[in-house]
Design an enzyme around this catalytic site. Structure first.
Site, PDB file in Angstrom:
ATOM      1  N   GLY A  14       0.825  -1.213   0.000  1.00  0.00           N
ATOM      2  CA  GLY A  14       0.000   0.000   0.000  1.00  0.00           C
ATOM      3  C   GLY A  14       0.853   1.254   0.000  1.00  0.00           C
ATOM      4  CB  ALA A  15       4.077   1.982  -1.467  1.00  0.00           C
TER       5      ALA A  15
ATOM      6  NE  ARG B 192      -4.612   4.240  -5.589  1.00  0.00           N
ATOM      7  CZ  ARG B 192      -4.983   5.067  -4.617  1.00  0.00           C
ATOM      8  NH1 ARG B 192      -5.691   6.142  -4.894  1.00  0.00           N
ATOM      9  NH2 ARG B 192      -4.628   4.813  -3.359  1.00  0.00           N
TER      10      ARG B 192
ATOM     11  CG  ASP C  84      -6.994  -6.515  -4.870  1.00  0.00           C
ATOM     12  OD1 ASP C  84      -6.852  -6.775  -3.669  1.00  0.00           O
ATOM     13  OD2 ASP C  84      -8.034  -6.012  -5.347  1.00  0.00           O
TER      14      ASP C  84
ATOM     15  CB  SER D 216      -6.104   1.284  13.754  1.00  0.00           C
ATOM     16  OG  SER D 216      -6.942   2.381  14.049  1.00  0.00           O
TER      17      SER D 216
ATOM     18  CE1 TYR E 163      -9.625   0.228   9.207  1.00  0.00           C
ATOM     19  CE2 TYR E 163     -10.058   1.481  11.205  1.00  0.00           C
ATOM     20  CZ  TYR E 163      -9.201   1.099  10.193  1.00  0.00           C
ATOM     21  OH  TYR E 163      -7.904   1.567  10.165  1.00  0.00           O
TER      22      TYR E 163
ATOM     23  CE  LYS F  57      -6.326  -1.368  10.096  1.00  0.00           C
ATOM     24  NZ  LYS F  57      -5.037  -1.624   9.418  1.00  0.00           N
TER      25      LYS F  57
ATOM     26  N   PRO G  72      -1.740   3.790  14.831  1.00  0.00           N
ATOM     27  CG  PRO G  72      -1.157   4.356  12.655  1.00  0.00           C
ATOM     28  CD  PRO G  72      -1.596   3.203  13.496  1.00  0.00           C
TER      29      PRO G  72
HETATM   30  P1  NDP Z   1      -4.619   5.495   2.287  1.00  0.00           P
HETATM   31  O1  NDP Z   1      -5.990   5.270   1.728  1.00  0.00           O
HETATM   32  O2  NDP Z   1      -3.982   6.810   2.032  1.00  0.00           O
HETATM   33  O3  NDP Z   1      -3.640   4.330   1.791  1.00  0.00           O
HETATM   34  C1  NDP Z   1      -4.052   2.993   1.777  1.00  0.00           C
HETATM   35  C2  NDP Z   1      -3.092   2.158   0.947  1.00  0.00           C
HETATM   36  O4  NDP Z   1      -3.548   0.793   0.960  1.00  0.00           O
HETATM   37  C3  NDP Z   1      -3.046   2.600  -0.506  1.00  0.00           C
HETATM   38  O5  NDP Z   1      -1.716   2.612  -0.956  1.00  0.00           O
HETATM   39  C4  NDP Z   1      -3.827   1.517  -1.240  1.00  0.00           C
HETATM   40  O6  NDP Z   1      -3.297   1.308  -2.524  1.00  0.00           O
HETATM   41  C5  NDP Z   1      -3.550   0.289  -0.359  1.00  0.00           C
HETATM   42  N1  NDP Z   1      -4.568  -0.732  -0.542  1.00  0.00           N
HETATM   43  C6  NDP Z   1      -5.865  -0.685  -0.152  1.00  0.00           C
HETATM   44  N2  NDP Z   1      -6.513  -1.787  -0.567  1.00  0.00           N
HETATM   45  C7  NDP Z   1      -5.598  -2.542  -1.238  1.00  0.00           C
HETATM   46  C8  NDP Z   1      -5.647  -3.791  -1.914  1.00  0.00           C
HETATM   47  N3  NDP Z   1      -6.773  -4.501  -1.982  1.00  0.00           N
HETATM   48  N4  NDP Z   1      -4.530  -4.275  -2.496  1.00  0.00           N
HETATM   49  C9  NDP Z   1      -3.392  -3.569  -2.431  1.00  0.00           C
HETATM   50  N5  NDP Z   1      -3.255  -2.387  -1.799  1.00  0.00           N
HETATM   51  C10 NDP Z   1      -4.353  -1.880  -1.224  1.00  0.00           C
HETATM   52  O7  NDP Z   1      -4.757   5.235   3.845  1.00  0.00           O
HETATM   53  P2  NDP Z   1      -3.682   5.232   5.045  1.00  0.00           P
HETATM   54  O8  NDP Z   1      -2.330   5.542   4.567  1.00  0.00           O
HETATM   55  O9  NDP Z   1      -4.251   6.043   6.126  1.00  0.00           O
HETATM   56  O10 NDP Z   1      -3.799   3.699   5.479  1.00  0.00           O
HETATM   57  C11 NDP Z   1      -2.696   2.845   5.624  1.00  0.00           C
HETATM   58  C12 NDP Z   1      -2.949   1.908   6.782  1.00  0.00           C
HETATM   59  O11 NDP Z   1      -3.014   2.652   7.981  1.00  0.00           O
HETATM   60  C13 NDP Z   1      -4.268   1.126   6.688  1.00  0.00           C
HETATM   61  O12 NDP Z   1      -4.021  -0.203   7.103  1.00  0.00           O
HETATM   62  C14 NDP Z   1      -5.164   1.854   7.679  1.00  0.00           C
HETATM   63  O13 NDP Z   1      -6.153   1.012   8.198  1.00  0.00           O
HETATM   64  C15 NDP Z   1      -4.149   2.246   8.719  1.00  0.00           C
HETATM   65  N6  NDP Z   1      -4.524   3.341   9.608  1.00  0.00           N
HETATM   66  C16 NDP Z   1      -4.890   4.561   9.119  1.00  0.00           C
HETATM   67  C17 NDP Z   1      -5.229   5.580   9.984  1.00  0.00           C
HETATM   68  C18 NDP Z   1      -5.693   6.907   9.514  1.00  0.00           C
HETATM   69  O14 NDP Z   1      -6.322   7.635  10.310  1.00  0.00           O
HETATM   70  N7  NDP Z   1      -5.413   7.303   8.279  1.00  0.00           N
HETATM   71  C19 NDP Z   1      -5.149   5.398  11.444  1.00  0.00           C
HETATM   72  C20 NDP Z   1      -4.785   4.063  11.838  1.00  0.00           C
HETATM   73  C21 NDP Z   1      -4.466   3.103  10.961  1.00  0.00           C
HETATM   74  P3  NDP Z   1      -4.156   1.125  -3.867  1.00  0.00           P
HETATM   75  O15 NDP Z   1      -5.487   1.781  -3.654  1.00  0.00           O
HETATM   76  O16 NDP Z   1      -3.319   1.765  -4.925  1.00  0.00           O
HETATM   77  O17 NDP Z   1      -4.236  -0.355  -4.031  1.00  0.00           O
HETATM   78  C1  8X3 Z   2      -8.104   4.705  11.427  1.00  0.00           C
HETATM   79  C2  8X3 Z   2      -8.406   5.576  12.595  1.00  0.00           C
HETATM   80  O1  8X3 Z   2     -10.248   6.458  14.079  1.00  0.00           O
HETATM   81  O2  8X3 Z   2     -10.677   6.403  11.706  1.00  0.00           O
HETATM   82  O3  8X3 Z   2      -7.675   3.462  11.832  1.00  0.00           O
HETATM   83  O4  8X3 Z   2     -10.663   4.371  12.980  1.00  0.00           O
HETATM   84  S1  8X3 Z   2     -10.080   5.695  12.842  1.00  0.00           S
END
Ligand code: NDP
Ligand code: 8X3
Length: 253
Positions: free
Chosen positions: A9-10, A35, A60, A141, A154, A158, A184
């Protein structure tokens, strides 16, 4: 020889910020996501700006066969060892009471956050065992520690990541593999845009009235946890912005 980090997920948010910090510090990168254009852009930028190598794996993580095939395609000249796996790819889909949840959203979250993380880990752990070292960093999370209203599935996904992290640590103790959970709180990324299915206003509103974490804040914590001395392992690290106490309490103005 450069160390290698595999980041799932970079293409956005925490995974993308992590790619930058590891690149700046001389790691080769294996970057995954769906993507492709974003992955290729990132590869070009990071290879040009830092003297590192990047391999892009465009698949995926919900698809087991693709996951197995792409992990097998890792170029071992770029990644003679896989030092760090960051299980970051994940998402929330929807927000509402459990009896109104959409089956498709539940499948998406469980298949991505839980099964996807398992598929990648199952493929990478044997490589780390053979090396005799490695570090798995699972991005859980605050929602993996407590539940909140309307977060149900969700939060459950987690909590599963939390349980798997603890289990992995025990199962891998004999092999010199560290396992860390980074948890986070609210962090401004594309997370809410994805959760609310492209509704920009609703997504923006999530981060109004307080200063959320940035993805760079999380990447800093990940980098810190991954660069401690060999004998030190951070098991569990929860970080929130200063107005947030846990999954329930966040003071908004
Ligand atoms: P983003 O939506 O910015 O990034 C999510 C990443 O996950 C994207 O690069 C996306 O890539 C990838 N992804 C999602 N589904 C798939 C799939 N089926 N196959 C491959 N890649 C996938 O969100 P965040 O950076 O915030 O999220 C990253 C992690 O952090 C997640 O696990 C999220 O639950 C966790 N998190 C986020 C928090 C927040 O408040 N933002 C707080 C706590 C935890 P692409 O779509 O290109 O496939
Ligand atoms: C993402 C943080 O508070 O939206 O893990 O669930 S929250």
């Amino acid at each position: 020889m450069n160390k290698t980090v595999l980041i799932t997920g970079a293409t956005s948010g925490i995974g993308k910020s992590s790619a930058y910090i590891f690149a700046k510090n001389g790691y080769n990168l294996i970057l995954t996501g769906r993507r492709l254009e974003r992955l290729n852009q990132l590869k070009e930028e990071l290879e040009n700006d830092y003297s590192i190598k990047v391999q892009v794996l465009n698949f995926d993580i919900r698809n087991l066969e693709d996951t197995q095939q792409f992990i097998k395609s890792i170029d071992r000249s770029i990644a003679p060892t896989i030092d760090i796996l960051i299980n970051n790819a994940g998402l929330a889909a929807g927000y509402g009471p459990i009896d109104e949840g959409k089956y498709e959203d539940w499948d998406t979250m469980i298949d991505t956050n839980v099964k996807g993380l398992l598929y990648i880990s199952r493929e990478i752990i044997p490589i780390m065992k053979e090396q005799g070292f490695g570090h798995i960093i699972n991005i859980s999370s605050t929602a993996g520690k407590d539940v909140y209203q309307n977060g149900n599935v969700y939060c459950a996904s987690k909590h599963a990541v939390d349980a798997l992290t603890k289990s992995m640590r025990i199962d891998l103790l004999n092999y010199g593999i560290k396992v860390t959970s980074i948890n986070p709180g609210a962090c401004e990324t594309e997370f809410s845009l994805v959760r609310f299915k492209g509704d920009q206003q609703r997504a923006k509103a999530v981060y109004e009235g307080f200063t959320p974490l940035t993805p760079d804040d999380i990447a800093d914590a990940i980098y810190y946890a991954s660069t401690l001395p060999r004998h030190v392992c951070i098991n569990d690290l929860t970080l929130t912005c200063i107005t947030q106490a846990n999954a329930h309490y966040n003071i908004k103005k």
